[in-house]
Design a protein around this motif. Structure first.
Motif, PDB file in Angstrom:
ATOM      1  N   THR A 223       0.815  -1.219   0.000  1.00 28.52           N
ATOM      2  CA  THR A 223       0.000   0.000   0.000  1.00 28.52           C
ATOM      3  C   THR A 223       0.848   1.267   0.000  1.00 28.52           C
ATOM      4  O   THR A 223       0.326   2.363  -0.230  1.00 28.52           O
ATOM      5  N   HIS A 224       2.146   1.136   0.258  1.00 33.68           N
ATOM      6  CA  HIS A 224       3.039   2.299   0.247  1.00 33.68           C
ATOM      7  C   HIS A 224       3.480   2.681  -1.164  1.00 33.68           C
ATOM      8  O   HIS A 224       4.238   3.647  -1.330  1.00 33.68           O
ATOM      9  N   PHE A 227       2.894   6.257  -2.418  1.00 38.89           N
ATOM     10  CA  PHE A 227       3.652   7.176  -1.567  1.00 38.89           C
ATOM     11  C   PHE A 227       5.136   7.142  -1.897  1.00 38.89           C
ATOM     12  O   PHE A 227       5.771   8.196  -2.066  1.00 38.89           O
ATOM     13  N   ALA A 283      -3.038   1.943   7.782  1.00 37.76           N
ATOM     14  CA  ALA A 283      -2.896   2.180   6.346  1.00 37.76           C
ATOM     15  C   ALA A 283      -4.185   2.766   5.768  1.00 37.76           C
ATOM     16  O   ALA A 283      -4.147   3.678   4.926  1.00 37.76           O
ATOM     17  N   ARG A 286      -4.213   6.366   7.029  1.00 32.42           N
ATOM     18  CA  ARG A 286      -3.136   7.186   6.464  1.00 32.42           C
ATOM     19  C   ARG A 286      -3.389   7.553   5.012  1.00 32.42           C
ATOM     20  O   ARG A 286      -3.305   8.725   4.634  1.00 32.42           O
ATOM     21  N   TRP A 287      -3.744   6.558   4.198  1.00 34.66           N
ATOM     22  CA  TRP A 287      -3.869   6.835   2.768  1.00 34.66           C
ATOM     23  C   TRP A 287      -5.195   7.505   2.420  1.00 34.66           C
ATOM     24  O   TRP A 287      -5.278   8.240   1.440  1.00 34.66           O
ATOM     25  N   SER A 288      -6.226   7.285   3.224  1.00 35.85           N
ATOM     26  CA  SER A 288      -7.493   7.973   2.950  1.00 35.85           C
ATOM     27  C   SER A 288      -7.401   9.459   3.290  1.00 35.85           C
ATOM     28  O   SER A 288      -8.050  10.302   2.645  1.00 35.85           O
ATOM     29  N   PHE A 290      -4.471  11.217   3.249  1.00 33.11           N
ATOM     30  CA  PHE A 290      -3.284  11.827   2.649  1.00 33.11           C
ATOM     31  C   PHE A 290      -3.614  13.016   1.740  1.00 33.11           C
ATOM     32  O   PHE A 290      -2.941  14.060   1.825  1.00 33.11           O
ATOM     33  N   THR A 309       2.137   1.442   9.867  1.00 38.05           N
ATOM     34  CA  THR A 309       1.939   0.870   8.529  1.00 38.05           C
ATOM     35  C   THR A 309       3.155   0.095   8.047  1.00 38.05           C
ATOM     36  O   THR A 309       3.033  -0.810   7.216  1.00 38.05           O
ATOM     37  N   PHE A 364      -3.783   8.171  -3.794  1.00 36.71           N
ATOM     38  CA  PHE A 364      -3.373   7.676  -2.474  1.00 36.71           C
ATOM     39  C   PHE A 364      -4.508   6.910  -1.775  1.00 36.71           C
ATOM     40  O   PHE A 364      -4.274   5.828  -1.237  1.00 36.71           O
ATOM     41  N   MET A 367      -5.034   3.147  -2.332  1.00 33.20           N
ATOM     42  CA  MET A 367      -4.210   2.193  -1.589  1.00 33.20           C
ATOM     43  C   MET A 367      -4.912   1.648  -0.353  1.00 33.20           C
ATOM     44  O   MET A 367      -4.482   0.631   0.211  1.00 33.20           O
ATOM     45  N   THR A 368      -5.979   2.310   0.088  1.00 34.20           N
ATOM     46  CA  THR A 368      -6.711   1.784   1.243  1.00 34.20           C
ATOM     47  C   THR A 368      -7.360   0.444   0.925  1.00 34.20           C
ATOM     48  O   THR A 368      -7.679  -0.317   1.842  1.00 34.20           O
TER      49      THR A 368
END
Length: 395
Positions: A223-224, A227, A283, A286-288, A290, A309, A364, A367-368
């Protein structure tokens, strides 16, 4: 316990610092360098994914060469020099394909140094009573310092400094390789003789709980991808300075180090699956969020989630292997993890280019999906485990 060669531990620490000198520059600024060379987001994704795939392909050959070389320092020097020799012409050529091939070979080749240096470091642990963590931590410290300094230099001098700065990273790694110690021949012969016979991975794969841990942690790692590929480019679009971008990258590593510092004691009281589950949930958060982090403080807060994460997931995976897998099978287990996570990240990185090219910052939150899948995998009914005392049997 025999005496170690002179400054054995500090010389290995110095190489870890030199190797992560590259990482502290390449991770934040390599995608920016590719963007400035005129590559599209899709092409940048391929350039970042190719070394990951190539490293998996060449890792067995690199490990075999390191085992057969006159000494492991020789192998590390060869890999580091090859990386430098391929990256230098990459800064001089134009066009997508030459850049893809040259940077792909350079990045993959220098990555082959890690199995050899880890083997050298573990010799220090087994034979000379050294502390692996104290040697390895200098790599993380180097990443933090270099990414901070790189951000300041980039912010002050502008895009023109990127090529010499990245070349400088490869030069530092190559020079530090020459300072590595050489294991005495009798010690290396004893280490080679003590290697356990290869254990079939099939017996590990019979453990469904192991598969759940490997699959979920690999998915969260993947999922990174957006990023790692476009984080710096996105922050540049938001108007962050080079120094601020360096602080953001460094803060994630600081959070990672803090989590690893806990993993030896406090985290052992938590089930590995729960650690990985925390990483999956983090994760998703974080990604939601971002794309909403348009200010430095909000962005710093989200960077602190890297402790969950990445670090919590990695610690959970390692603790699960220690709990479920017999000692003589841990090398096979680690190999399966590295291959699985490498493939997952490579595939996700390939997708990152088209996603960012079409969606921009909205890529981004895509990725969730990986975080949600990981949660579902972790919620599967618990299954039998491989006993850590009786290989190949159910616990």
């Amino acid at each position: 316990m025999v005496a170690a060669p002179l400054y054995f531990g500090p010389r290995i620490s110095l190489f870890y610092a030199g190797y992560f000198f590259i990482g502290g520059l390449m991770t934040p600024f390599f995608p920016v360098w590719l963007h400035l060379r005129g590559l599209t987001p899709e092409q940048i994704g391929v350039c970042l994914a190719l070394p990951l795939a190539a490293r998996l392909l060449f890792m067995p050959l690199g490990s075999a060469f390191a085992d057969r070389a006159p000494n492991r320092r020789f192998a590390v020097i060869i890999f580091a020099l090859l990386g430098l020799l391929f990256f230098i012409p990459a800064t001089m050529v134009g066009g997508y394909w030459p850049i893809l091939i040259l940077t792909g070979i350079a990045t993959a080749t220098v990555g082959l140094t890690m199995p050899a240096i880890d083997a050298l470091a573990l010799t220090g642990v087994r034979r000379f009573g050294l502390d692996y963590g104290k040697m390895r931590v200098w790599g993380s410290i180097s990443f933090i310092v270099v990414s901070l300094a790189g951000g300041v230099v980039f912010g002050h001098f502008g895009p023109g400094v990127l090529s010499p700065m990245l070349i400088g990273g490869y030069v530092v790694a190559a020079l530090s390789a020459f300072l590595l110690p050489v294991t005495p021949p009798d010690i290396r012969a004893a280490d080679d003789a003590a290697k356990p016979e290869a254990v079939s991975a099939r017996s590990i794969l019979t453990s469904r709980s192991f598969l759940v841990v490997i699959a979920s942690s690999a998915i969260i790692t993947a999922t990174h991808a957006v990023f790692y590929s476009f984080g710096t480019i996105q922050w540049e679009k938001l108007g962050f300075s080079g120094a601020e971008i360096g602080v953001l990258w460094s803060s994630g590593v600081v959070a990672e180090i803090g989590m690893f510092a806990l993993s030896g004691r406090a985290l052992r009281k938590i089930a590995p699956e729960r650690l990985i589950l925390l990483g999956a949930i983090a994760a998703i958060v974080r990604w939601s969020l971002f794309p909403l982090a348009t200010g430095i403080w909000f962005s710093l807060a989200l960077q602190m989630l890297h402790a969950l994460t990445f670090a919590a997931v990695y610690a959970g995976m390692q603790l699960a292997i220690a709990r479920d897998v017999p000692e003589e099978m841990t090398a096979s287990a680690q190999g399966i993890w590295q291959t699985t996570s490498g493939l997952a990240l490579a595939l996700a990185t390939l997708l990152a280019g088209p996603l960012y090219g079409h969606l921009g910052a909205a890529a981004f939150p895509v990725m969730t999906i990986g975080g949600v899948i990981a949660v579902i995998v972790l919620m599967l009914p618990k299954a039998r485990r491989v006993s850590p005392t009786t290989p190949g049997t159910a616990g």
